[in-house]
Design a protein around this motif. Structure first.
Motif, mmCIF file in Angstrom:
data_model
loop_
_atom_site.group_PDB
_atom_site.id
_atom_site.type_symbol
_atom_site.label_atom_id
_atom_site.label_comp_id
_atom_site.label_asym_id
_atom_site.label_seq_id
_atom_site.Cartn_x
_atom_site.Cartn_y
_atom_site.Cartn_z
ATOM 1 N N MET A 1 9.854 -3.861 -8.538
ATOM 2 C CA MET A 1 10.902 -3.085 -9.207
ATOM 3 C C MET A 1 10.685 -2.940 -10.721
ATOM 4 O O MET A 1 11.596 -2.539 -11.442
ATOM 5 N N GLN A 2 9.465 -3.234 -11.188
ATOM 6 C CA GLN A 2 9.181 -3.137 -12.613
ATOM 7 C C GLN A 2 8.028 -2.159 -12.844
ATOM 8 O O GLN A 2 7.174 -1.982 -11.970
ATOM 9 N N PRO A 3 7.962 -1.525 -14.027
ATOM 10 C CA PRO A 3 6.844 -0.621 -14.335
ATOM 11 C C PRO A 3 5.510 -1.341 -14.188
ATOM 12 O O PRO A 3 5.355 -2.472 -14.665
ATOM 13 N N ALA A 4 4.546 -0.686 -13.551
ATOM 14 C CA ALA A 4 3.239 -1.307 -13.325
ATOM 15 C C ALA A 4 2.148 -0.510 -14.018
ATOM 16 O O ALA A 4 1.752 -0.823 -15.138
ATOM 17 N N GLN A 5 1.678 0.545 -13.402
ATOM 18 C CA GLN A 5 0.650 1.411 -13.973
ATOM 19 C C GLN A 5 0.980 2.844 -13.565
ATOM 20 O O GLN A 5 2.027 3.105 -12.984
ATOM 21 N N THR A 6 0.063 3.760 -13.852
ATOM 22 C CA THR A 6 0.280 5.137 -13.427
ATOM 23 C C THR A 6 -0.452 5.405 -12.123
ATOM 24 O O THR A 6 -1.560 4.920 -11.892
ATOM 25 N N THR A 7 0.204 6.148 -11.285
ATOM 26 C CA THR A 7 -0.418 6.675 -10.081
ATOM 27 C C THR A 7 -0.153 8.177 -10.090
ATOM 28 O O THR A 7 0.151 8.744 -11.141
ATOM 29 N N THR A 8 -0.273 8.830 -8.970
ATOM 30 C CA THR A 8 0.104 10.246 -8.893
ATOM 31 C C THR A 8 1.158 10.422 -7.815
ATOM 32 O O THR A 8 1.238 9.613 -6.877
ATOM 33 N N LEU A 9 1.942 11.453 -7.966
ATOM 34 C CA LEU A 9 2.956 11.735 -6.950
ATOM 35 C C LEU A 9 2.281 12.042 -5.619
ATOM 36 O O LEU A 9 2.787 11.681 -4.554
ATOM 37 N N GLY A 10 1.122 12.694 -5.680
ATOM 38 C CA GLY A 10 0.388 12.981 -4.452
ATOM 39 C C GLY A 10 0.000 11.721 -3.711
ATOM 40 O O GLY A 10 0.119 11.631 -2.487
ATOM 41 N N PHE A 11 -0.482 10.717 -4.460
ATOM 42 C CA PHE A 11 -0.871 9.447 -3.846
ATOM 43 C C PHE A 11 0.335 8.765 -3.229
ATOM 44 O O PHE A 11 0.264 8.201 -2.131
ATOM 45 N N LYS A 12 1.453 8.812 -3.920
ATOM 46 C CA LYS A 12 2.683 8.195 -3.415
ATOM 47 C C LYS A 12 3.127 8.869 -2.115
ATOM 48 O O LYS A 12 3.529 8.200 -1.149
ATOM 49 N N MET A 13 3.018 10.194 -2.074
ATOM 50 C CA MET A 13 3.453 10.919 -0.883
ATOM 51 C C MET A 13 2.508 10.696 0.290
ATOM 52 O O MET A 13 2.947 10.664 1.451
ATOM 53 N N VAL A 14 1.224 10.544 0.015
ATOM 54 C CA VAL A 14 0.277 10.211 1.075
ATOM 55 C C VAL A 14 0.647 8.871 1.703
ATOM 56 O O VAL A 14 0.590 8.694 2.926
ATOM 57 N N ASN A 15 1.043 7.926 0.861
ATOM 58 C CA ASN A 15 1.454 6.628 1.384
ATOM 59 C C ASN A 15 2.768 6.702 2.148
ATOM 60 O O ASN A 15 3.042 5.857 3.000
ATOM 61 N N TRP A 16 3.588 7.695 1.844
ATOM 62 C CA TRP A 16 4.809 7.899 2.628
ATOM 63 C C TRP A 16 4.493 8.481 4.008
ATOM 64 O O TRP A 16 5.049 8.054 5.016
ATOM 65 N N VAL A 17 3.610 9.461 4.033
ATOM 66 C CA VAL A 17 3.417 10.215 5.271
ATOM 67 C C VAL A 17 2.484 9.519 6.255
ATOM 68 O O VAL A 17 2.611 9.713 7.472
ATOM 69 N N ALA A 18 1.557 8.707 5.768
ATOM 70 C CA ALA A 18 0.578 8.085 6.668
ATOM 71 C C ALA A 18 1.240 7.286 7.796
ATOM 72 O O ALA A 18 0.863 7.441 8.967
ATOM 73 N N PRO A 19 2.250 6.446 7.527
ATOM 74 C CA PRO A 19 2.895 5.725 8.631
ATOM 75 C C PRO A 19 3.611 6.649 9.619
ATOM 76 O O PRO A 19 3.686 6.349 10.812
ATOM 77 N N LEU A 20 4.126 7.765 9.112
ATOM 78 C CA LEU A 20 4.809 8.717 10.008
ATOM 79 C C LEU A 20 3.813 9.329 10.986
ATOM 80 O O LEU A 20 4.107 9.482 12.178
ATOM 81 N N ILE A 21 2.641 9.681 10.487
ATOM 82 C CA ILE A 21 1.617 10.280 11.353
ATOM 83 C C ILE A 21 1.113 9.248 12.352
ATOM 84 O O ILE A 21 0.876 9.572 13.527
ATOM 85 N N ARG A 22 0.977 7.996 11.911
ATOM 86 C CA ARG A 22 0.564 6.943 12.856
ATOM 87 C C ARG A 22 1.615 6.749 13.944
ATOM 88 O O ARG A 22 1.277 6.604 15.126
ATOM 89 N N SER A 23 2.879 6.735 13.566
ATOM 90 C CA SER A 23 3.941 6.582 14.566
ATOM 91 C C SER A 23 3.996 7.770 15.510
ATOM 92 O O SER A 23 4.236 7.615 16.709
ATOM 93 N N ARG A 24 3.772 8.958 14.961
ATOM 94 C CA ARG A 24 3.786 10.151 15.823
ATOM 95 C C ARG A 24 2.708 10.054 16.891
ATOM 96 O O ARG A 24 2.961 10.327 18.071
ATOM 97 N N GLN A 25 1.504 9.638 16.500
ATOM 98 C CA GLN A 25 0.429 9.493 17.472
ATOM 99 C C GLN A 25 0.739 8.367 18.452
ATOM 100 O O GLN A 25 0.490 8.488 19.656
ATOM 101 N N ALA A 26 1.301 7.278 17.954
ATOM 102 C CA ALA A 26 1.647 6.156 18.825
ATOM 103 C C ALA A 26 2.701 6.567 19.853
ATOM 104 O O ALA A 26 2.630 6.165 21.023
ATOM 105 N N LEU A 27 3.663 7.364 19.443
ATOM 106 C CA LEU A 27 4.696 7.822 20.380
ATOM 107 C C LEU A 27 4.095 8.710 21.461
ATOM 108 O O LEU A 27 4.505 8.648 22.623
ATOM 109 N N ILE A 28 3.145 9.542 21.078
ATOM 110 C CA ILE A 28 2.466 10.382 22.076
ATOM 111 C C ILE A 28 1.738 9.506 23.089
ATOM 112 O O ILE A 28 1.836 9.713 24.306
ATOM 113 N N ASP A 29 1.005 8.521 22.594
ATOM 114 C CA ASP A 29 0.246 7.639 23.484
ATOM 115 C C ASP A 29 1.173 6.795 24.359
ATOM 116 O O ASP A 29 0.949 6.641 25.570
#
Length: 455
Positions: A154-182
């Motif tokens: 919860m404290q300032p750390a370093q700089t990243t990019t919004l794109g990187f943050k969003m990739v980290n948001w979506v990756a688990p969703l895509i994994r769950s989507r594939q897992a649900l299909i399987d």
């Protein structure tokens, strides 16, 4: 299915309709119709009898509230339903009525009905999950180079990019989507075993009837009954819970980045969305709220599913019934969350300028590690680390920018000025350059995730 008031607004009309009492009863009746048709195809009953039974398998023919009340005394929803179906068929043909539910058992009806309803629920979830994933990937690509403050503990750390943050948001969703299909392929199976799972009443025709029922209902045939073998079924439910938790993570970050003091993201407004009954200025992140509420409620339901696994002998007393009661809530919460976030990200307001100001307001302190690594080339890592501790302390005391303090120190120290490039030192405080590694990783991950989503 009439939901309690404060639960109904946390889910969607589409998912409420899937688990509506009439739809669940119809799914159970679809099993009864398929059973009769399969038995006719195997020559166990006549085609006329099968057609007659199927014609009576219509939920609107039955008093569902009365069936629910009767089920409390009977101990199973299937018992009064089969009784009512038998009476309905008997009103037209008493001989045909003797073949209703023949060779089956209550759990076969209820489990297969649950499978049919769950198949609908998974489609409803995916109708919003796939577009949400695609939208997040598009936003990640659009903001590949947009610097944003990364925060740890919860404290300032370093700089990243919004794109990187969003990739980290979506990756688990895509994994769950594939897992649900399987998992759907493994667990959406017909349940047909008869009284104790042996298909004894139908004799040697039993397995063939089960396969035909599966074909009629477009379900996978089961290798055998799974009356008390709930492992694959529970895995499916737990994956829905994991998906809900991953959506909650996005909701958590979205709510924090939407705070007025941060103001980097904002949910769309309009049509009374996110307003306050008392404060006209409020812009509440209601999609994040729904996602967080879903994530808060889901672990208890997942825990109940796990607790129901040790089922007694050939049919459980209590555990199976507890599982049935908790099952809809998982999907109601999951779709409430994914639908709300899809709406939020479809019109998400992104303030890149505010993100940059939030970085600049930290006096360059978040670049201290990068500067320390560069200084270490001249004076070694321990000395560089100690020096940066001193310089960050001076920066805080003087309320100035770390870049100015470091530049002045390098220029005035002969051990440093001859070995270090001032222009390089200054470049270490550029948020865009500081996030190059995030940009590179995001580019690679975007390609991988898009391929996974398409697959």
């Amino acid at each position: 299915m009439s939901l309690p008031l404060f639960e109904s607004f946390l889910t969607t009309t589409e998912m409420s309709q899937v688990f509506d009492d009439a739809n669940v009863v119809q799914a159970m009746l679809d099993f009864e119709a398929a059973l009769a048709q399969a038995q006719a195809q195997e020559g166990l009953i006549s085609n006329e009898t099968a057609a007659l039974i199927s014609n009576h398998c219509k939920a609107e023919k039955f008093d569902i509230p009365a069936l629910v009340i009767a089920a409390r005394r009977a101990g199973s929803m299937a018992i009064p339903l089969v009784k009512a179906l038998t009476q309905s068929v008997a009103g037209e043909n008493k001989e045909a009525a003797t073949k209703v539910h023949w060779g089956s058992t209550s759990q076969d009806v209820i489990d297969t009905g649950s499978v049919l309803v769950t198949r609908q629920a998974l489609k409803v979830i995916d109708n919003d999950l796939a577009p949400l994933c695609a939208r997040l990937l598009d936003l990640a690509e659009e903001h590949l180079r947009t610097p944003v403050l990364a925060r740890t503990l919860m404290q300032p750390a370093q700089t990243t990019t919004l794109g990187f943050k969003m990739v980290n948001w979506v990756a688990p969703l895509i994994r769950s989507r594939q897992a649900l299909i399987d998992l759907a392929e493994m667990s959406l199976q017909v349940q047909l075993g008869g009284a104790i799972g042996t298909l004894a009443v139908m004799g040697e025709k039993g397995p063939a009837v089960a396969r035909r029922v599966a074909h009629i209902l477009e379900l996978s045939p089961a290798q055998g009954n799974w009356h008390t073998q709930r492992d694959n079924w529970i895995r499916l439910g737990l994956e829905v819970a994991i998906l809900t938790g991953s959506l909650g993570k996005i909701g958590k970050d979205l709510s924090l980045m939407s705070q007025g003091e941060v103001a980097e993201l904002a949910e769309p407004t309009g049509q009374g969305r996110g307003g306050s009954s008392a404060m006209p200025h409020k812009r509440n992140p209601v999609s994040a709220m729904i996602a967080l509420a879903a994530a808060a409620r889901t672990p208890q339901k997942a825990a109940t599913l796990l607790a129901t696994l040790p089922q007694e002998h050939e049919r459980s007393l209590g555990n199976w019934q507890a599982e049935l009661a908790e099952w809809p809530g998982l999907f109601l919460s999951a779709h409430g969350s994914v639908s709300a976030l899809r709406e939020a990200f479809s019109g998400l307001v992104i303030d890149a300028d505010r993100m940059r100001r939030n970085i600049d307001n930290l006096q360059g302190l978040i670049f201290a590690e990068a500067v320390s690594v560069y200084l270490a080339q001249a004076i070694g890592r321990p000395a560089a680390h100690q020096l940066m501790e001193e310089l960050t302390g001076q920066t805080l005391a003087k309320q100035c920018h770390l870049a100015d303090v470091v530049t002045e120190t390098v220029q005035n120290d002969p051990d440093l000025s001859g070995k270090l490039d001032i222009d390089v030192v200054k470049s270490l405080f550029d948020p865009v350059k500081a996030s190059v590694s995030a940009q590179q990783l995001t580019t690679v991950r975007l390609d991988e995730l898009r391929q996974q989503l398409r697959a």
